[in-house]
Structure formats: structure tokens, C-alpha cells
Scaffold this active site. Structure first.
Site, PDB file in Angstrom:
ATOM      1  N   THR A 155       0.906  -1.155   0.000  1.00 22.55           N
ATOM      2  CA  THR A 155       0.000   0.000   0.000  1.00 22.55           C
ATOM      3  C   THR A 155       0.941   1.201   0.000  1.00 22.55           C
ATOM      4  OG1 THR A 155      -0.121   0.096   2.413  1.00 22.55           O
ATOM      5  CG2 THR A 155      -1.816  -1.199   1.309  1.00 22.55           C
ATOM      6  N   HIS A 156       0.563   2.249  -0.672  1.00 22.16           N
ATOM      7  CA  HIS A 156       1.440   3.422  -0.849  1.00 22.16           C
ATOM      8  C   HIS A 156       2.766   3.034  -1.501  1.00 22.16           C
ATOM      9  CE1 HIS A 156      -1.259   5.426   2.103  1.00 22.16           C
ATOM     10  NE2 HIS A 156      -1.190   4.268   2.709  1.00 22.16           N
ATOM     11  N   SER A 180      18.791   0.457 -26.000  1.00 22.15           N
ATOM     12  CA  SER A 180      19.115   1.874 -26.103  1.00 22.15           C
ATOM     13  C   SER A 180      20.198   2.030 -27.149  1.00 22.15           C
ATOM     14  CB  SER A 180      19.601   2.390 -24.750  1.00 22.15           C
ATOM     15  OG  SER A 180      20.403   3.543 -24.935  1.00 22.15           O
ATOM     16  N   LYS A 237      20.959  -1.544 -21.586  1.00 24.62           N
ATOM     17  CA  LYS A 237      19.539  -1.257 -21.385  1.00 24.62           C
ATOM     18  C   LYS A 237      18.611  -2.274 -22.008  1.00 24.62           C
ATOM     19  CE  LYS A 237      18.179   2.672 -20.164  1.00 24.62           C
ATOM     20  NZ  LYS A 237      17.482   3.304 -19.170  1.00 24.62           N
ATOM     21  N   GLU A 297       5.247   0.912 -21.231  1.00 27.42           N
ATOM     22  CA  GLU A 297       5.133   2.371 -21.106  1.00 27.42           C
ATOM     23  C   GLU A 297       4.119   2.935 -22.102  1.00 27.42           C
ATOM     24  OE1 GLU A 297       9.381   4.089 -19.885  1.00 27.42           O
ATOM     25  OE2 GLU A 297       9.503   2.602 -21.465  1.00 27.42           O
ATOM     26  N   TYR A 313     -30.261  15.987 -35.890  1.00 29.75           N
ATOM     27  CA  TYR A 313     -28.899  15.873 -36.394  1.00 29.75           C
ATOM     28  C   TYR A 313     -28.234  17.241 -36.543  1.00 29.75           C
ATOM     29  CZ  TYR A 313     -24.933  14.846 -39.425  1.00 29.75           C
ATOM     30  OH  TYR A 313     -23.666  14.744 -39.938  1.00 29.75           O
ATOM     31  N   GLN A 347     -20.643  14.523 -37.014  1.00 29.13           N
ATOM     32  CA  GLN A 347     -19.702  13.831 -37.897  1.00 29.13           C
ATOM     33  C   GLN A 347     -18.353  13.585 -37.195  1.00 29.13           C
ATOM     34  OE1 GLN A 347     -19.572  14.627 -42.248  1.00 29.13           O
ATOM     35  NE2 GLN A 347     -17.650  15.665 -41.796  1.00 29.13           N
TER      36      GLN A 347
HETATM   37  N1  ARG Z   1     -21.050  12.549 -43.224  1.00 27.73           N
HETATM   38  C1  ARG Z   1     -22.144  12.737 -42.339  1.00 27.73           C
HETATM   39  C2  ARG Z   1     -21.808  12.280 -40.904  1.00 27.73           C
HETATM   40  O1  ARG Z   1     -20.904  11.543 -40.746  1.00 27.73           O
HETATM   41  C3  ARG Z   1     -23.355  11.978 -42.799  1.00 27.73           C
HETATM   42  C4  ARG Z   1     -24.634  12.628 -42.456  1.00 27.73           C
HETATM   43  C5  ARG Z   1     -24.821  13.864 -43.224  1.00 27.73           C
HETATM   44  N2  ARG Z   1     -26.106  14.413 -42.997  1.00 27.73           N
HETATM   45  C6  ARG Z   1     -26.370  15.686 -43.266  1.00 27.73           C
HETATM   46  N3  ARG Z   1     -27.568  16.083 -43.003  1.00 27.73           N
HETATM   47  N4  ARG Z   1     -25.480  16.507 -43.759  1.00 27.73           N
HETATM   48  O2  ARG Z   1     -22.443  12.673 -39.960  1.00 27.73           O
END
Ligand code: ARG
Length: 458
Positions: free
Chosen positions: A152-153, A274, A280, A287, A314, A319
Site C-alpha cells: 500500500t502506498h 538503447s 539497457k 510504457e 442531427y 460527424q
Molecule cells: N457525413 C455525415 C456524418 O458523418 C453523414 C450525415 C450527413 N447528414 C447531413 N444532413 N449533412 O455525420
């Protein structure tokens, strides 16, 4: 694609900022699978006629064969993978290709493709983690009795077994797998048919496309389905937690491989030399596993920040969901493979572990417990008495069990001969037999259960 409304083409910088093809070409398999499911359903629903369905489906299969053989071409004018596929389909089969996009939008298309991709990523991680667990269990079984100092520690605390220590990582990996499994269950609903944001007036069979693509059911809200990326964040969060666990083990390997510890010798296959210091043998792979965990956590944070404050539905910000997921996935897959390889092939040095376990007064708690059990001394008082014994041993440069009975009785006359039964590291470890404790019999029981679980695919 939208030429009807636009008089001019995009500025070249617009083309560049807009394009996702350089990275979303990784979705090509999912994109073609989803399009094939969509067109088959459109045919079954009599939305497009059978001859067109057949032409489109054959075209899609031909594109898949091309991409498989030659990779996906990258044309920034064709923004993304969805437009690349549709454009190629048009070249191959002519204007009938235009029927594929009936009752669909790139918004539900990309949400569907990406879910499919993340689902495959989860399955790959689950398999990778199972292999990592098998490696841990095999080495733990080999070293169920090998003594080492427990810390521990990072200070010598109580002796444990190496088997117990390795099985701690088995448990972490078990929970990592369950996080991926949870993420998969929530993800497995089909957005296809949500169209741009509001659904569609065409008489779709969303159940059919969902089941063709291996989804459990269609999503229930089109606005949510096209815009949320919580499934990708679930994946990144599970990946981050997994990377943190791998990083802890990597850090231990770095420490254990150092000369002052000397608990392990990493095989040549996972070490580097190394260019200037011939002696080494550097633990670079370990790492990098430690380092990659930071980048994986950074990817998770990147998508968190992208999603924060996006209004429904959307938005193009979305994207940017793919690069962090791809980066985290690639780094984690590599880290997992490297850590598994190191666990499998590293040489443990039991003599060195035992020597250090015996040198740090690691059985001091056992002496205190003996006073409580055999001489009815309250634990706090026992702790104080043992502190004096440790000081005496340190003053003489000796180990606790090098002190004579007379030495110990001079500190407290309730100490008797039988104390020497608990002062050795072996006795200490054997006595810790509570459920989940380090006693070799306990560890072997956990190993047996783990082997059974792994055989059953858990
Ligand atoms: N290349 C776009 C994405 O990856 C696809 C969807 C595009 N839709 C839009 N309404 N422009 O999100």
C-alpha cells in the site's frame, strides 16, 4: 447530390472541412450491409419493384468486392462513405441506383452504420479481454504459491501471492467485459427508417431491417435515433475504464522490471534496447500501454465535448464522433494485445519477490494479530507493541523473525514462543484464508472458478 438547388460548387476549404470520407470509409462494410437490408425491405414492401431491387443488390455486392480488393477511393467531392457507395452504384447500374435512397436519409444511415461498427468493436474487445483473462489465469495458476510483497502506498505492507496479484487484474477485466456487454445491449436498436429526423410516410417494415442487421428492435423515437451518440460514448467510457486498468498493470510491469525491484524480466519480444547504453532493456511496450490510456481518455473527452449542447436533431458536429472512437479502439486493441503478450511471456523472478517480501517487516500485522488472538491484547495496544519490535529490528538491521523470544518479551512479556509460527511470510500468507484473501488455497479456488467461467464464454 443536392445540385438542383445550388448554382456554384463548394469552395475548396468547404470541401475539405465538410468531408468525412478520409475516416468514415472505415464504415464501408456496415454501410453496404445496411443498404442491402434497406433495399430488400423496400422490395418486400413493394415500394420499389423486384428487378430494381435485384440490380441494386447486385451492384452493392460488386462494390463490396471492389472495396475489399482495392480499398475505398477517397474523393473529397463525395463527402462521405454513403455518397461514395451511391455514386459508384450509379456508375455501375445507372439511374436505378437513385431508388436506393427512398425513405432514407444519410442521418439514419450514418446512425445505423456507426452502431453496427461500434457493435463489432465491442465484440472484438470482449474477445481480446477474454484472451487477456486467460493469460492472467494461466500465470496465476503457475504462481499460486509464489510469495511477493503486497504494497500500500508502494510501501511493503503484507505478503501476498503473485497468483493473487494477477487475479486482481482478472477481476478488473471481468468488470470491463461486463461494461462492454451492457453498452452492447443498449446500443442494439436500429435507427434505420428514422429518415432525416421525423420518420417517413413510406410504409416501411422497420422490424425487418432491424432483424436483418442483427438489431433487437427498431428505435422508438426518430429524433433521438438520428442525433444521439450515447452508444459511442458508452463504448468510449468502457474503453477508457479498460485502458485505465491496463495502464495500472503496465505501470506495475515498468516498476517490476526496474533493477531495484527485479521482479520480472521482460522478454526480448516486448523490450527495446538503447542506442547509447548497451546494458539497457527498456519496457517500452508497457510504457506505451500506460501512455495510450491517456489518449483513450482524451478521445472519450473529445466526444463528450462534441455532444454537449447539441440541439435535436442531427447537426454536422456529430460527424466528429468517428475519429475519437476509431482512435480509442485502435489504441485499446493494441494495448490489450501487447499487455496479453507481456503477461504470457514475462519471466517472473520468485527468489527476488520472496527476498523483498521478507525484508520489509511485512509480517508486522501478523504479530499484532497474534497478540490479539493469543494474549487478548486490544488491537490498538498490539499495534503499539509491534511498532517497538519493528524499531528494534530496524536498529539492528534485522528482520522481525530474527529477533529472539527474549528480545520480544523485553518489549512485552505476554509474547510467547508460538509467535514464531506466524512471523514467517509463508505462515502469514497461508493464514489469510478469508473469501477473496491471498491464501494459496483461496487463490486456487478463485482460479478454478475463473477457468470455468472462461470456458463458458463469460
Ligand atoms: N457525413 C455525415 C456524418 O458523418 C453523414 C450525415 C450527413 N447528414 C447531413 N444532413 N449533412 O455525420
Amino acid at each position: 447530390m443536392w445540385g438542383g438547388r445550388f448554382a456554384e460548387g463548394p469552395a475548396s476549404v468547404m470541401r475539405e472541412i465538410n468531408a468525412s470520407i478520409p475516416f468514415d470509409k472505415r464504415l464501408w462494410r456496415q454501410d453496404i450491409a445496411a443498404s442491402r437490408a434497406h433495399v430488400a425491405m423496400l422490395g418486400a414492401q413493394k415500394i420499389i419493384d423486384t428487378a430494381d431491387v435485384q440490380a441494386i443488390d447486385e451492384g452493392l455486392q460488386a462494390i463490396a468486392a471492389e472495396y475489399e480488393a482495392d480499398g475505398v477511393p477517397e474523393d473529397l467531392d463525395l463527402e462521405d462513405i454513403h455518397m461514395h457507395v451511391e455514386n459508384r452504384l450509379t456508375q455501375l447500374i445507372g439511374p436505378v441506383a437513385g431508388r436506393l435512397h427512398t425513405a432514407r436519409s444519410r442521418n439514419d444511415q450514418v446512425a445505423t452504420d456507426f452502431r453496427l461498427w461500434v457493435r463489432d468493436a465491442i465484440d472484438a474487445m470482449d474477445a481480446g479481454l477474454a484472451a487477456f483473462q486467460s493469460a492472467l489465469v494461466a500465470r496465476a495458476e503457475e504462481h499460486a504459491d509464489t510469495l511477493m510483497p503486497g504494497f500500500t502506498h508502494l510501501q511493503s505492507a503484507q505478503p501476498v501471492t503473485l497468483g493473487h496479484h494477477l487475479m486482481a487484474y482478472y477481476e478488473m477485466a471481468r468488470r470491463d467485459r461486463s461494461r462492454f456487454v451492457d453498452a452492447r445491449a443498449r446500443l442494439n436498436e436500429s435507427p434505420l427508417g428514422s429518415a432525416a429526423l421525423a420518420g417517413t410516410g413510406f410504409d416501411l417494415d422497420r422490424e425487418a431491417t432491424a432483424s436483418a442487421l442483427g438489431f433487437d428492435r427498431p428505435t422508438d423515437n426518430s429524433l433521438d435515433a438520428v442525433s444521439d451518440r450515447d452508444f459511442a460514448l458508452d463504448y468510449l467510457m468502457a474503453a477508457t475504464q479498460c485502458a485505465l486498468h491496463l495502464s495500472r498493470l503496465a505501470e506495475e510491469f515498468v516498476i517490476w522490471a526496474s533493477q531495484p525491484f527485479g521482479f520480472i524480466t521482460l522478454p526480448d519480444a516486448y523490450s527495446t534496447g538503447s542506442s547509447i547504453m548497451p546494458q539497457k532493456r527498456n519496457p517500452d511496450a508497457a510504457e506505451l500501454v500506460r501512455g495510450h490510456s491517456g489518449r483513450i481518455a482524451g478521445s472519450m473527452t473529445a466526444l463528450v465535448m462534441t455532444m454537449k449542447g447539441l440541439p435535436l436533431a442531427y447537426a454536422k458536429d456529430t460527424q466528429d464522433d468517428k475519429p475519437p472512437v476509431f482512435e480509442a479502439h485502435d489504441l485499446l486493441a493494441l494495448s490489450l494485445a501487447a499487455m496479453t503478450g507481456m503477461v504470457e511471456t514475462t519471466t517472473f523472478v520468485p527468489e527476488r519477490m520472496r527476498a523483498l517480501a521478507e525484508s520489509g517487516h511485512a509480517t508486522a500485522t501478523d504479530l499484532a494479530d497474534w497478540l490479539v488472538r493469543e494474549a487478548n491484547v486490544p488491537f490498538r495496544e498490539a499495534h503499539h507493541i509491534v511498532g517497538s519490535a519493528v524499531k528494534l529490528a530496524d536498529d539492528r538491521g534485522a528482520k522481525l523473525d530474527d529477533l529472539s523470544l527474549a528480545d520480544l518479551q523485553a518489549i512485552d512479556d505476554r509474547i510467547g514462543e508460538s509467535v514464531f509460527d506466524v512471523l514467517s511470510v509463508d505462515a502469514s500468507v497461508a493464514s489469510r484464508s478469508s473469501h477473496g484473501g491471498t491464501a494459496p488455497d483461496q487463490v486456487r479456488a478463485r482460479i478454478a472458478a475463473a477457468k470455468q467461467a472462461l470456458e463458458q464464454g463469460e
